[in-house]
Design a protein around this motif. Sequence first.
Motif, PDB file in Angstrom:
ATOM      1  N   GLY A   1      -8.619  -4.431   4.759  1.00  0.00           N
ATOM      2  CA  GLY A   1     -10.007  -4.464   4.294  1.00  0.00           C
ATOM      3  C   GLY A   1     -10.143  -4.606   2.793  1.00  0.00           C
ATOM      4  O   GLY A   1     -11.043  -5.270   2.302  1.00  0.00           O
ATOM      5  N   TYR A   2      -9.239  -3.983   2.034  1.00  0.00           N
ATOM      6  CA  TYR A   2      -9.395  -4.080   0.569  1.00  0.00           C
ATOM      7  C   TYR A   2      -8.554  -5.179  -0.052  1.00  0.00           C
ATOM      8  O   TYR A   2      -8.506  -5.306  -1.269  1.00  0.00           O
ATOM      9  CB  TYR A   2      -9.171  -2.726  -0.121  1.00  0.00           C
TER      10      TYR A   2
ATOM     11  N   ASP B   1      -3.665   5.934  -6.155  1.00  0.00           N
ATOM     12  CA  ASP B   1      -2.582   5.148  -5.566  1.00  0.00           C
ATOM     13  C   ASP B   1      -2.944   3.703  -5.276  1.00  0.00           C
ATOM     14  O   ASP B   1      -2.174   2.990  -4.646  1.00  0.00           O
ATOM     15  CB  ASP B   1      -2.025   5.826  -4.309  1.00  0.00           C
ATOM     16  N   GLY B   2      -4.086   3.261  -5.704  1.00  0.00           N
ATOM     17  CA  GLY B   2      -4.410   1.850  -5.533  1.00  0.00           C
ATOM     18  C   GLY B   2      -5.001   1.517  -4.174  1.00  0.00           C
ATOM     19  O   GLY B   2      -5.459   0.408  -3.952  1.00  0.00           O
ATOM     20  N   ASP B   3      -4.970   2.470  -3.248  1.00  0.00           N
ATOM     21  CA  ASP B   3      -5.583   2.212  -1.957  1.00  0.00           C
ATOM     22  C   ASP B   3      -7.081   2.484  -2.037  1.00  0.00           C
ATOM     23  O   ASP B   3      -7.498   3.517  -2.556  1.00  0.00           O
ATOM     24  CB  ASP B   3      -4.951   3.115  -0.892  1.00  0.00           C
ATOM     25  N   THR B   4      -7.900   1.576  -1.521  1.00  0.00           N
ATOM     26  CA  THR B   4      -9.329   1.833  -1.463  1.00  0.00           C
ATOM     27  C   THR B   4      -9.717   2.052  -0.008  1.00  0.00           C
ATOM     28  O   THR B   4      -9.144   1.463   0.881  1.00  0.00           O
ATOM     29  CB  THR B   4     -10.156   0.679  -2.052  1.00  0.00           C
TER      30      THR B   4
ATOM     31  N   THR C   1     -15.990  -1.092  -1.623  1.00  0.00           N
ATOM     32  CA  THR C   1     -15.956  -2.552  -1.537  1.00  0.00           C
ATOM     33  C   THR C   1     -15.008  -3.012  -0.439  1.00  0.00           C
ATOM     34  O   THR C   1     -14.809  -4.202  -0.256  1.00  0.00           O
ATOM     35  CB  THR C   1     -15.491  -3.158  -2.872  1.00  0.00           C
ATOM     36  N   ASN C   2     -14.395  -2.064   0.268  1.00  0.00           N
ATOM     37  CA  ASN C   2     -13.515  -2.430   1.373  1.00  0.00           C
ATOM     38  C   ASN C   2     -14.315  -3.191   2.430  1.00  0.00           C
ATOM     39  O   ASN C   2     -15.443  -2.822   2.749  1.00  0.00           O
ATOM     40  CB  ASN C   2     -12.914  -1.148   1.976  1.00  0.00           C
TER      41      ASN C   2
ATOM     42  N   MET D   1      -5.741   7.788  -1.832  1.00  0.00           N
ATOM     43  CA  MET D   1      -6.518   6.564  -1.619  1.00  0.00           C
ATOM     44  C   MET D   1      -7.584   6.320  -2.674  1.00  0.00           C
ATOM     45  O   MET D   1      -8.545   5.605  -2.419  1.00  0.00           O
ATOM     46  CB  MET D   1      -7.220   6.617  -0.251  1.00  0.00           C
TER      47      MET D   1
ATOM     48  N   SER E   1       0.831  -1.211   0.000  1.00  0.00           N
ATOM     49  CA  SER E   1       0.000   0.000   0.000  1.00  0.00           C
ATOM     50  C   SER E   1       0.865   1.261   0.000  1.00  0.00           C
ATOM     51  O   SER E   1       1.654   1.487   0.911  1.00  0.00           O
ATOM     52  CB  SER E   1      -0.892   0.008   1.247  1.00  0.00           C
ATOM     53  N   PRO E   2       0.713   2.118  -1.025  1.00  0.00           N
ATOM     54  CA  PRO E   2       1.500   3.358  -1.054  1.00  0.00           C
ATOM     55  C   PRO E   2       1.277   4.212   0.187  1.00  0.00           C
ATOM     56  O   PRO E   2       2.191   4.896   0.630  1.00  0.00           O
ATOM     57  CB  PRO E   2       0.983   4.066  -2.308  1.00  0.00           C
ATOM     58  N   LEU E   3       0.064   4.164   0.735  1.00  0.00           N
ATOM     59  CA  LEU E   3      -0.203   4.992   1.915  1.00  0.00           C
ATOM     60  C   LEU E   3       0.504   4.435   3.148  1.00  0.00           C
ATOM     61  O   LEU E   3       1.013   5.188   3.975  1.00  0.00           O
ATOM     62  CB  LEU E   3      -1.713   5.094   2.145  1.00  0.00           C
TER      63      LEU E   3
ATOM     64  N   THR F   1     -12.358   3.153   3.442  1.00  0.00           N
ATOM     65  CA  THR F   1     -13.430   2.612   4.274  1.00  0.00           C
ATOM     66  C   THR F   1     -14.700   3.436   4.184  1.00  0.00           C
ATOM     67  O   THR F   1     -15.712   3.066   4.761  1.00  0.00           O
ATOM     68  CB  THR F   1     -12.970   2.657   5.736  1.00  0.00           C
TER      69      THR F   1
ATOM     70  N   ALA G   1      -7.176  -0.324   6.617  1.00  0.00           N
ATOM     71  CA  ALA G   1      -7.857  -0.108   5.335  1.00  0.00           C
ATOM     72  C   ALA G   1      -7.315  -1.071   4.280  1.00  0.00           C
ATOM     73  O   ALA G   1      -8.072  -1.645   3.497  1.00  0.00           O
ATOM     74  CB  ALA G   1      -7.701   1.338   4.868  1.00  0.00           C
TER      75      ALA G   1
END
Lengths: 408, 408
Positions: free
Chosen positions: A332-333, B229-232, B55-56, B188, A310-312, B234, A329
């Motif tokens: 979760g994904y 950034d590919g993070d999804t 969808t998280n 995100m 995850s980049p974050l 909540t 998070a």
Amino acid sequence: MAVAVQQLKRISGNNIVTPKGYKAVGIHCGLKHKKYDLAVLISEVPASVAGVFTTNAIQAAPLLVTKEVVKENGKMQAIIINSGNANACTGAQGMADALMMQQKTAEKFGLAQELVGVASTGVIGEKMKMVPILNGIEKLKPEASLEGSIQFSQAILTTDTVTKNTAYKTVVDSKEVIIAGTAKGSGMIEPNMATMLGFITTDAHIESAHLQQALKEVTEVTFNSITVDGDTSTNDMVLVLANGLAGNEPLTPSHPDWATFVKALHTVAQDLAKMIAKDGEGATKLIEVEVDGALSDSEARKIAKTVVGSPLVKTAVFGCDANWGRVIAAVGYSGASVDPNGITIKIGETVVVTNGEPAQFSEDLLMQYLKQPEVRIHVHLNVGSGQGLAWGCDLTYDYVQINATYRS
Amino acid sequence: MAVAVQQLKRISGNNIVTPKGYKAVGIHCGLKHKKYDLAVLISEVPASVAGVFTTNAIQAAPLLVTKEVVKENGKMQAIIINSGNANACTGAQGMADALMMQQKTAEKFGLAQELVGVASTGVIGEKMKMVPILNGIEKLKPEASLEGSIQFSQAILTTDTVTKNTAYKTVVDSKEVIIAGTAKGSGMIEPNMATMLGFITTDAHIESAHLQQALKEVTEVTFNSITVDGDTSTNDMVLVLANGLAGNEPLTPSHPDWATFVKALHTVAQDLAKMIAKDGEGATKLIEVEVDGALSDSEARKIAKTVVGSPLVKTAVFGCDANWGRVIAAVGYSGASVDPNGITIKIGETVVVTNGEPAQFSEDLLMQYLKQPEVRIHVHLNVGSGQGLAWGCDLTYDYVQINATYRS
């Protein structure tokens, strides 16, 4: 039959030519400006070979050539490697160039052409400069020395900042068996072999089919459990050569020392994988994510890889910020089965989330911990007994700098 | 029955309260240091509502509350939104707080509680400060004015640098129908709703089931086709309110102007999605990737999203480097069916790869093109007729800076 695992002892020097019967060298041939860019590894006798290769649908010519050697012959005696040019997306000319590298290396060392592997790493889509390569091959003088293997490990690098070497000895059939490895990694590292080259040598006696089985098992939990930026490349491969000079009885899954051998291979592969993750482009820290309590081992690895990728999360670790919200998070994904109210997260030894809710902790102490060069995140789920590990690195200004300017 | 699509006309002002019967406002209540952090949107009459949600597997309390409203009632009359705190991973207290926000908003405006949606965005895992929120709700004075809607669009932002608004008018049953939208995005962002909030209003008359159908269809090719950034996250949701005040006959898939309405919704959603991508954290450029000749539309979108999400492509675009090798490598690892020798790639109008091999082009001219604020990459595959688009942004030093220091 006793299946006790023999002791594994790390050998300092960490030298890919430590196992009996191997020689290596690296030189500057002229693909790069100044750095070493051509390397060869040779076994005294044809060795059993196993390989794992990129899953990218676009595969470089040298990779196709080497795959053929591994799959058709199961034997290899030499590998010729260049850095500075990936020889990928170079069409028929690229294939001719890769075959030419194979042929000239075979001629130079008096080997059958089909016993030579070829590996390339560097920029995609540029034709190979064959004159420096062919002149370079003529100049290669592999040695069974630390110096030769250091040059080898330098010549395979691209944007790596350090060489990556490891070696262990153990005992099989009362014979000393040595297993050693060298790798390059850095950008574009992701599960499933991304611009990563790994070369592992051993003097163990083992047929290629069994060697392939052991490598496959080990790759999933080592090389395929690291991620730097999620990009997978066109050129990546890990090869294992086993030349049998240790003189043990052939290793098979029913051999009493099979577990010892697999553990040794696993340890070498894990060492190399962690070194690659730690030396990811621009990285300042190794991040290890351990997941347990998952539905299965593979779900645990999936979560671990998602968190570490995850980049974050990566930027938070760079910033020494205990931002566990980004960790949860990512859990979760990940796509794995989770119970939001059953998640416990530790950063280092500090519990930051208990059953899905914030725990009390000292942000200051945790910030101190996050300044260490190795950061560990532990995620416990409450849905099963699966466990897994993954490794990655932080995302930094230098990653952007390196990749915004790499070709120029 | 004629199914001509009516003309769609952009309305300047781009105002979420442009459709009949809506009011909005944003204020500073005290969750953030100084910026606006509390907003409300109200419809004069209960509106049909449709929603898509993250969808998280980890879902924030306000999201669960709003999902319930959408799924159980299909009607909504107000949405209360705060920024600065996501109210995610906050357990039973978090749920009580979200319900309290819903209840107090209903009381303040004399609405049924089950007609109020709640949305939150900000840091995960911190308890809500309810005193400023409840005091803030008392102070909200929504207006049907440009000023109110500008404040609204400001109050929902986190690390966004600009507000995101769009509005169009068209004709349904000879009645003027207006559709408008406001969104926040930034970090995100990924396919499938990541820290993104989108609110779309229309005065069209349409039942919620049909509105949901239209939204779902449109979301896949707009909001779910962007990645930062590919993070999804909540907390993400897109809500559409349709209050029917335009006075048209209820829109259904068999209504002659159904296509007109879907096109209008698509246009608003695509405008917002592109604004979100362009304003990704630290971004300097919008990247649009178009894929055609794929096996199917969904494979084309998958490839487009993989290319636009590749950190190596993103940094190359930031560095104005026409590094098409990274584009073709991303095509290769997308998981879609490709023929390596059938790939043609254009950057802007310049062909850089033809049938998998490098084309001749001027690096200098292409570098000039890559300095533009919007960069277009076109990938043609030779395996079918599927096509798709995806949007993203470059990866810059500022992305790292923002995310390494976000909480501190």
